[in-house]
Design a protein around this motif. Structure first.
Motif, PDB file in Angstrom:
ATOM      1  N   GLN A 191       0.704  -1.108   0.153  1.00 23.52           N
ATOM      2  CA  GLN A 191      -0.043  -0.031   0.112  1.00 23.52           C
ATOM      3  C   GLN A 191       0.889   1.225  -0.033  1.00 23.52           C
ATOM      4  O   GLN A 191       1.974   1.377   0.985  1.00 23.52           O
ATOM      5  CB  GLN A 191      -0.819  -0.169   1.281  1.00 23.52           C
ATOM      6  N   ILE A 202      -3.755  10.303  -0.979  1.00 19.58           N
ATOM      7  CA  ILE A 202      -4.419   9.324  -2.188  1.00 19.58           C
ATOM      8  C   ILE A 202      -3.829   7.960  -1.526  1.00 19.58           C
ATOM      9  O   ILE A 202      -2.452   7.944  -1.444  1.00 19.58           O
ATOM     10  CB  ILE A 202      -4.158   9.706  -3.267  1.00 19.58           C
ATOM     11  N   GLN A 203      -4.492   6.831  -1.505  1.00 13.98           N
ATOM     12  CA  GLN A 203      -3.898   5.510  -1.438  1.00 13.98           C
ATOM     13  C   GLN A 203      -3.959   4.827  -2.754  1.00 13.98           C
ATOM     14  O   GLN A 203      -4.766   4.934  -3.650  1.00 13.98           O
ATOM     15  CB  GLN A 203      -4.675   4.757  -0.207  1.00 13.98           C
ATOM     16  N   GLN A 204      -3.094   3.916  -2.876  1.00 18.05           N
ATOM     17  CA  GLN A 204      -2.952   2.990  -3.960  1.00 18.05           C
ATOM     18  C   GLN A 204      -2.188   1.722  -3.538  1.00 18.05           C
ATOM     19  O   GLN A 204      -1.032   1.915  -3.019  1.00 18.05           O
ATOM     20  CB  GLN A 204      -2.002   3.734  -5.033  1.00 18.05           C
ATOM     21  N   VAL A 206      -0.110  -1.526  -4.843  1.00 14.55           N
ATOM     22  CA  VAL A 206       1.222  -1.593  -5.940  1.00 14.55           C
ATOM     23  C   VAL A 206       1.543  -3.188  -5.854  1.00 14.55           C
ATOM     24  O   VAL A 206       1.865  -3.561  -4.711  1.00 14.55           O
ATOM     25  CB  VAL A 206       2.088  -0.709  -5.745  1.00 14.55           C
ATOM     26  N   VAL A 216       5.313   4.602  -9.992  1.00 14.27           N
ATOM     27  CA  VAL A 216       3.994   5.035  -9.835  1.00 14.27           C
ATOM     28  C   VAL A 216       4.167   6.561  -9.611  1.00 14.27           C
ATOM     29  O   VAL A 216       4.774   7.204  -8.580  1.00 14.27           O
ATOM     30  CB  VAL A 216       3.368   4.407  -8.338  1.00 14.27           C
ATOM     31  N   LYS A 218       2.409  10.334  -9.132  1.00 12.82           N
ATOM     32  CA  LYS A 218       1.304  11.032  -8.741  1.00 12.82           C
ATOM     33  C   LYS A 218       1.247  12.249  -8.706  1.00 12.82           C
ATOM     34  O   LYS A 218       2.141  12.949  -8.277  1.00 12.82           O
ATOM     35  CB  LYS A 218       1.236  10.287  -7.317  1.00 12.82           C
ATOM     36  N   ALA A 228     -10.843  10.433  -4.885  1.00 13.75           N
ATOM     37  CA  ALA A 228     -10.450   9.122  -4.130  1.00 13.75           C
ATOM     38  C   ALA A 228     -10.937   9.149  -2.689  1.00 13.75           C
ATOM     39  O   ALA A 228     -10.664   8.184  -2.085  1.00 13.75           O
ATOM     40  CB  ALA A 228      -8.626   9.298  -4.211  1.00 13.75           C
TER      41      ALA A 228
END
Lengths: 229, 201
Positions: A191, A202-204, A206, A216, A218, A228
């Protein structure tokens, strides 16, 4: 503005990495208006080729230097972070860190300070208090609370640092447009959290594969963070 | 003519005597707080499930000289806030919030424009202008209109509180402190000499 130049971590056998570039930008409506109002008559001052002449009271998102990218990873060793207090304020306006990390606080103000950390959510009553820190003294404090917090002093209203604390988070501070990297990671799902105190997070998720680096990039803007949210 | 007037008078009296109790009382007291505590909003919350119907109010916030006036707005759930761009020069403002209570982005408002947002849930909403560094505002959304905003702790008075069981509480705009809530039973007489203590968390 994103460019293709961001350094990837060295490739280590059996390990992977995450890297990219983190930026902040103005509201899209602001940028759109900027495009259509170029020249000396612009409401934003003299502008040239999308380059606003920012007034002192405006936020120049390209110059922000307290953007954070955090990676959640297990078995993370506690980190230490330094903050200095003067009578006028703290050395950083914001700090992202992990629960269990240590805050090394140096009191460079002229009076003793009773620092504390409080949850900022209106439903949160969490509070962590620290022993009085004499003027000129330095002390280490372990962070127990999690979430959006504020480090404050009972003795000086100017002393305030916004904290974002999360378990197992390794956070790196970058300036807008700078690159970041996390290397030597076991393959798996990770994460990533991108944060600027005024724009939120903002979380993503991977995926990291062996002998590969995942890129990544951003850009934090008001609209992207709210979508988001 | 006189008979007709008397008829309506008697009918009106009969109607109100059969209506549910509309009795309302005032609550008065003092906020006991350390000197570090400044602004507080003392409010009442109905204990248990009490439904009250209230019309929506519109609260206005002016944007002038790149600041929100007033920076604090206290409203009741369901109310609307309108931000008017009252700048004397051509300056645009944006209003956005990432609060868990209400996250929104109202876009860019030019000089003379009005942006608005309705708030359904109770809580505290911090909002900003994304264009200007120092433009920060706060909205406190309470369950009803039985509240009073005090710039400094002191005496308070809340009028027109219906009979019933209530909780007296306060929003304290200092993260180190909170109010020690009181349970109240409001009957047919005014409640006076209350002390609401502000204590450390």
């Amino acid at each position: 503005m994103l460019t293709s130049c961001a350094n990837a971590p060295d490739v280590i056998p059996g390990k992977g990495g995450i890297y990219g570039r983190l930026s902040a930008d103005s509201h899209p409506a602001f940028n759109k208006k900027l495009e259509s109002n170029q020249g000396s008559g612009s409401v934003y001052g003299d502008t040239q080729a999308n380059d606003a002449k920012y007034r002192d009271n405006m936020v120049d998102y390209h110059q922000l230097d307290e953007l954070y990218v955090g990676l959640i990873q297990p078995n993370l060793s506690p980190q230490q972070h330094q903050l200095t207090a003067t009578s006028e304020g703290m050395s950083s306006h914001s700090l992202a860190l992990a629960v269990g990390d240590t805050l090394q606080l140096h009191n460079n103000s002229t009076q003793s300070q009773r620092f504390y950390i409080a949850e900022t959510a209106d439903t949160g009553e969490g509070i962590q208090t620290f022993p009085t820190l004499e003027a000129g003294a330095t002390a280490n404090y372990k962070i127990d609370l999690e979430g959006d917090l504020e480090l404050l002093s009972e003795d000086n209203e100017n002393l305030k640092t916004l904290l974002f604390a999360k378990k197992n988070m390794l956070a790196k501070r970058v300036s807008s447009g700078d690159s970041y990297q996390f290397g030597n990671l076991d393959p798996g799902s990770y994460q990533l959290i991108f944060w600027y105190w005024r724009l939120g997070k903002i979380q993503q998720i991977v995926q990291v594969r062996a002998e590969e680096n995942s890129r990544v990039d951003k850009t934090l803007t008001v609209d992207s963070v709210i979508k988001a949210h | 003519m006189k008979k007709r007037c008397l008829y309506f008078l008697l009918a009106g009296l009969a109607y109100f005597s059969m209506s549910p109790s509309l009795a309302a009382q005032s609550i008065a007291g003092h906020i006991d707080a350390p000197q570090q505590v400044k602004q507080v909003v003392v409010y009442l919350q109905a204990e248990g499930a009490v439904k009250s119907v209230q019309s929506q109010q519109v609260h206005k916030v002016s944007q002038k000289e790149t600041a929100f006036h007033a920076p604090l707005t206290v409203i009741s759930a369901g109310d609307k806030v309108q931000w008017s761009n009252d700048e004397s020069k051509e300056i645009d403002h944006n209003i956005f919030s990432l609060s868990p209570v209400a996250s929104f982005d109202l876009g860019l408002g030019e000089k003379g424009s009005i942006l608005e947002q309705t708030f359904k849930n109770t809580g505290i909403v911090n909002y900003y202008c994304s264009v200007h560094k120092t433009m920060e505002g706060r909205i406190i959304i309470l369950p009803n209109r039985h509240f009073q905003t005090l710039d400094r702790p002191g005496d308070f008075l809340i009028d027109n509180v219906p009979e019933g069981n209530w909780i007296l509480n306060a929003v304290v705009l200092h993260l180190r402190y909170k109010a020690e809530a009181l349970k109240l039973s409001i009957g047919k007489a005014p409640v006076t000499n209350l002390t609401l203590k502000i204590i450390k968390k």
